[in-house]
Write a protein that holds these residues in place. Sequence first.
Motif, PDB file in Angstrom:
ATOM      1  N   ILE A 149       0.630  -1.354  -0.099  1.00  0.00           N
ATOM      2  CA  ILE A 149       0.120   0.020  -0.034  1.00  0.00           C
ATOM      3  C   ILE A 149       0.919   1.152  -0.139  1.00  0.00           C
ATOM      4  O   ILE A 149       0.406   2.258  -0.597  1.00  0.00           O
ATOM      5  CB  ILE A 149      -0.976  -0.176   1.106  1.00  0.00           C
ATOM      6  CG1 ILE A 149      -1.837  -1.149   1.007  1.00  0.00           C
ATOM      7  CG2 ILE A 149      -1.826   1.245   1.278  1.00  0.00           C
ATOM      8  CD1 ILE A 149      -2.816  -1.341   2.401  1.00  0.00           C
ATOM      9  N   ALA A 150       1.787   1.499   0.729  1.00  0.00           N
ATOM     10  CA  ALA A 150       2.573   2.589   1.018  1.00  0.00           C
ATOM     11  C   ALA A 150       3.755   2.611  -0.050  1.00  0.00           C
ATOM     12  O   ALA A 150       4.068   3.799  -0.411  1.00  0.00           O
ATOM     13  CB  ALA A 150       3.545   2.340   2.436  1.00  0.00           C
ATOM     14  N   PHE A 151       4.120   1.580  -0.672  1.00  0.00           N
ATOM     15  CA  PHE A 151       5.481   1.855  -1.603  1.00  0.00           C
ATOM     16  C   PHE A 151       4.991   0.881  -3.050  1.00  0.00           C
ATOM     17  O   PHE A 151       5.871   1.050  -3.781  1.00  0.00           O
ATOM     18  CB  PHE A 151       6.689   1.170  -1.072  1.00  0.00           C
ATOM     19  CG  PHE A 151       6.903   1.526   0.290  1.00  0.00           C
ATOM     20  CD1 PHE A 151       7.461   3.090   0.544  1.00  0.00           C
ATOM     21  CD2 PHE A 151       7.014   0.844   1.667  1.00  0.00           C
ATOM     22  CE1 PHE A 151       7.807   3.285   1.735  1.00  0.00           C
ATOM     23  CE2 PHE A 151       7.338   1.281   2.604  1.00  0.00           C
ATOM     24  CZ  PHE A 151       7.669   2.486   2.757  1.00  0.00           C
ATOM     25  N   PHE A 152       3.852   0.521  -3.248  1.00  0.00           N
ATOM     26  CA  PHE A 152       3.463   0.055  -4.330  1.00  0.00           C
ATOM     27  C   PHE A 152       4.281  -1.279  -4.739  1.00  0.00           C
ATOM     28  O   PHE A 152       4.831  -1.132  -5.669  1.00  0.00           O
ATOM     29  CB  PHE A 152       3.024   0.816  -5.342  1.00  0.00           C
ATOM     30  CG  PHE A 152       2.433   0.543  -6.488  1.00  0.00           C
ATOM     31  CD1 PHE A 152       1.184  -0.074  -6.446  1.00  0.00           C
ATOM     32  CD2 PHE A 152       2.812   0.511  -8.043  1.00  0.00           C
ATOM     33  CE1 PHE A 152       0.337  -0.575  -7.202  1.00  0.00           C
ATOM     34  CE2 PHE A 152       2.164   0.033  -8.948  1.00  0.00           C
ATOM     35  CZ  PHE A 152       0.628  -0.464  -8.644  1.00  0.00           C
ATOM     36  N   ASP A 153       4.648  -2.064  -3.642  1.00  0.00           N
ATOM     37  CA  ASP A 153       5.712  -2.838  -3.797  1.00  0.00           C
ATOM     38  C   ASP A 153       4.996  -4.154  -4.165  1.00  0.00           C
ATOM     39  O   ASP A 153       4.637  -5.323  -3.541  1.00  0.00           O
ATOM     40  CB  ASP A 153       6.528  -3.242  -2.341  1.00  0.00           C
ATOM     41  CG  ASP A 153       7.512  -4.401  -2.415  1.00  0.00           C
ATOM     42  OD1 ASP A 153       8.068  -4.491  -3.617  1.00  0.00           O
ATOM     43  OD2 ASP A 153       7.696  -4.895  -1.432  1.00  0.00           O
ATOM     44  N   VAL A 154       4.496  -4.402  -5.325  1.00  0.00           N
ATOM     45  CA  VAL A 154       3.983  -5.316  -6.015  1.00  0.00           C
ATOM     46  C   VAL A 154       4.819  -6.702  -6.278  1.00  0.00           C
ATOM     47  O   VAL A 154       4.532  -7.921  -5.997  1.00  0.00           O
ATOM     48  CB  VAL A 154       3.500  -4.938  -7.461  1.00  0.00           C
ATOM     49  CG1 VAL A 154       2.641  -6.298  -8.248  1.00  0.00           C
ATOM     50  CG2 VAL A 154       2.346  -3.904  -7.346  1.00  0.00           C
ATOM     51  N   PHE A 155       6.046  -6.488  -6.394  1.00  0.00           N
ATOM     52  CA  PHE A 155       7.249  -7.529  -6.800  1.00  0.00           C
ATOM     53  C   PHE A 155       7.228  -8.066  -5.335  1.00  0.00           C
ATOM     54  O   PHE A 155       7.126  -9.418  -5.169  1.00  0.00           O
ATOM     55  CB  PHE A 155       8.412  -7.146  -7.305  1.00  0.00           C
ATOM     56  CG  PHE A 155       9.494  -7.919  -7.447  1.00  0.00           C
ATOM     57  CD1 PHE A 155       9.205  -9.128  -8.181  1.00  0.00           C
ATOM     58  CD2 PHE A 155      10.792  -7.761  -6.864  1.00  0.00           C
ATOM     59  CE1 PHE A 155      10.245 -10.115  -8.136  1.00  0.00           C
ATOM     60  CE2 PHE A 155      11.817  -8.835  -7.325  1.00  0.00           C
ATOM     61  CZ  PHE A 155      11.540  -9.980  -7.893  1.00  0.00           C
ATOM     62  N   GLY A 156       7.407  -7.402  -4.175  1.00  0.00           N
ATOM     63  CA  GLY A 156       7.624  -7.978  -2.764  1.00  0.00           C
ATOM     64  C   GLY A 156       6.430  -8.622  -2.381  1.00  0.00           C
ATOM     65  O   GLY A 156       6.543  -9.669  -1.607  1.00  0.00           O
ATOM     66  N   PHE A 157       5.139  -8.015  -2.830  1.00  0.00           N
ATOM     67  CA  PHE A 157       4.052  -8.730  -2.218  1.00  0.00           C
ATOM     68  C   PHE A 157       3.690 -10.276  -2.852  1.00  0.00           C
ATOM     69  O   PHE A 157       3.264 -11.140  -2.431  1.00  0.00           O
ATOM     70  CB  PHE A 157       2.547  -7.875  -2.597  1.00  0.00           C
ATOM     71  CG  PHE A 157       1.341  -8.239  -1.781  1.00  0.00           C
ATOM     72  CD1 PHE A 157       1.362  -7.966  -0.744  1.00  0.00           C
ATOM     73  CD2 PHE A 157       0.578  -9.084  -2.401  1.00  0.00           C
ATOM     74  CE1 PHE A 157       0.111  -8.567   0.093  1.00  0.00           C
ATOM     75  CE2 PHE A 157      -0.697  -9.546  -1.979  1.00  0.00           C
ATOM     76  CZ  PHE A 157      -0.555  -9.155  -0.625  1.00  0.00           C
ATOM     77  N   LEU A 158       3.898 -10.268  -4.109  1.00  0.00           N
ATOM     78  CA  LEU A 158       4.154 -11.548  -4.914  1.00  0.00           C
ATOM     79  C   LEU A 158       5.139 -12.651  -4.204  1.00  0.00           C
ATOM     80  O   LEU A 158       4.634 -13.920  -4.386  1.00  0.00           O
ATOM     81  CB  LEU A 158       4.309 -11.287  -6.346  1.00  0.00           C
ATOM     82  CG  LEU A 158       3.114 -10.634  -7.017  1.00  0.00           C
ATOM     83  CD1 LEU A 158       3.358 -10.343  -8.525  1.00  0.00           C
ATOM     84  CD2 LEU A 158       1.617 -11.514  -6.873  1.00  0.00           C
ATOM     85  N   MET A 159       6.030 -12.055  -4.008  1.00  0.00           N
ATOM     86  CA  MET A 159       7.150 -12.853  -3.315  1.00  0.00           C
ATOM     87  C   MET A 159       6.671 -13.516  -2.165  1.00  0.00           C
ATOM     88  O   MET A 159       7.197 -14.845  -1.793  1.00  0.00           O
ATOM     89  CB  MET A 159       8.762 -12.162  -3.257  1.00  0.00           C
ATOM     90  CG  MET A 159       9.235 -11.981  -4.587  1.00  0.00           C
ATOM     91  SD  MET A 159      11.123 -11.663  -4.762  1.00  0.00           S
ATOM     92  CE  MET A 159      11.073  -9.994  -3.868  1.00  0.00           C
TER      93      MET A 159
END
Length: 253
Positions: A149-159
Motif C-alpha cells: 500500500i505505502a510503496f506499491f511493492d507489487v514484486f515484494g507482495f508476490l514474493m
Amino acid sequence: MQILQVPKEDLKRIFGVFFKEVVFFIIAVFFLFFDGTYFNENIFEAQNTLNVCMILAFFAMFYKANPRVRTLMIIGVILGFIGEHFFSKILHMYTYRLGNVPLYVPFGHGVLYARIFRFSKASIVKKHQKAIESFLTILIIIIATIYLIAFFDVFGFLMTIGVFLILWIQPKHKLFFLTMYLLVVVLEIGGTAFGAWKWPEIAFGIFEFLPSNNPPSGISFFYFLLDIGCFVIYTTIHRKAWKRLKNIRQLNK
C-alpha cells in the motif's frame, strides 16, 4: 491470537533465546553503515575491514558450534556464495555498492542459518512453536501489506505469497523460514538505507508490470530457495551419518 495465551514467564524465555541468537544481526545492521555510500565516500573504503570482521565472527561461532551446526554453517556459506552471485551478478536482482559480492555476505549467510536453526530448536521455542508461527505469520502479512500500500511493492507482495506457498509445501521447517523472513527484512532495510546495495524500481530492472520497493518485502522468497537447498543437503548428510551410526551399533551387538 495464540501468542497471547503463552504464559508471561515462557514469553520472557522465548524473547531471551531470540535476543541471544539474533542480537548479532541487529548489531550487523548498524555495521552495514560502514559499507554504505556516506562512510566510504567521505571517510575511507571499509568493505575489506567488514569482510575480515565477518569471517572472524564466522569462525568464532564455528569453533564453539557442535558438529551439526558446523555442517549447516559450511553449507550456508557455499550456497550463499553461489546464490548471491547468481541473483546479483547474473539475474541482476540487486546490485552491491561496488558491483561485487562482498565476502561478508556469504559468510553472513552461514552465521544467519546457524543462529536461526539454534533458535528454532530451543526447547522453550519448540514448546510454543505453533503460537510463535501464528504470530510471525500475522506480522509478515502486515509487513507485506504495508509495503504494497505505502510503496506499491507489487514484486515484494508476490514474493511473499511465494513464501507462503513454500511453507504450505514444506511446513516442516516453518518456524525457521518465518524467522528468516523477518531477519532478512531487517537486514535489507538497513543495507539499502545505508546504500550498501540497491534494488531496481521494477523486478530485475526489466518487468515494468512488477513495481518494486528498495528493498522489496518478500526478498526472503529467493533466500528460501537457498535455505531449502541448504536444509536438503544438511538433512541428507545427517541422515546418512545417522544410518552409519545405527549400522555400527547393530554390528557391535
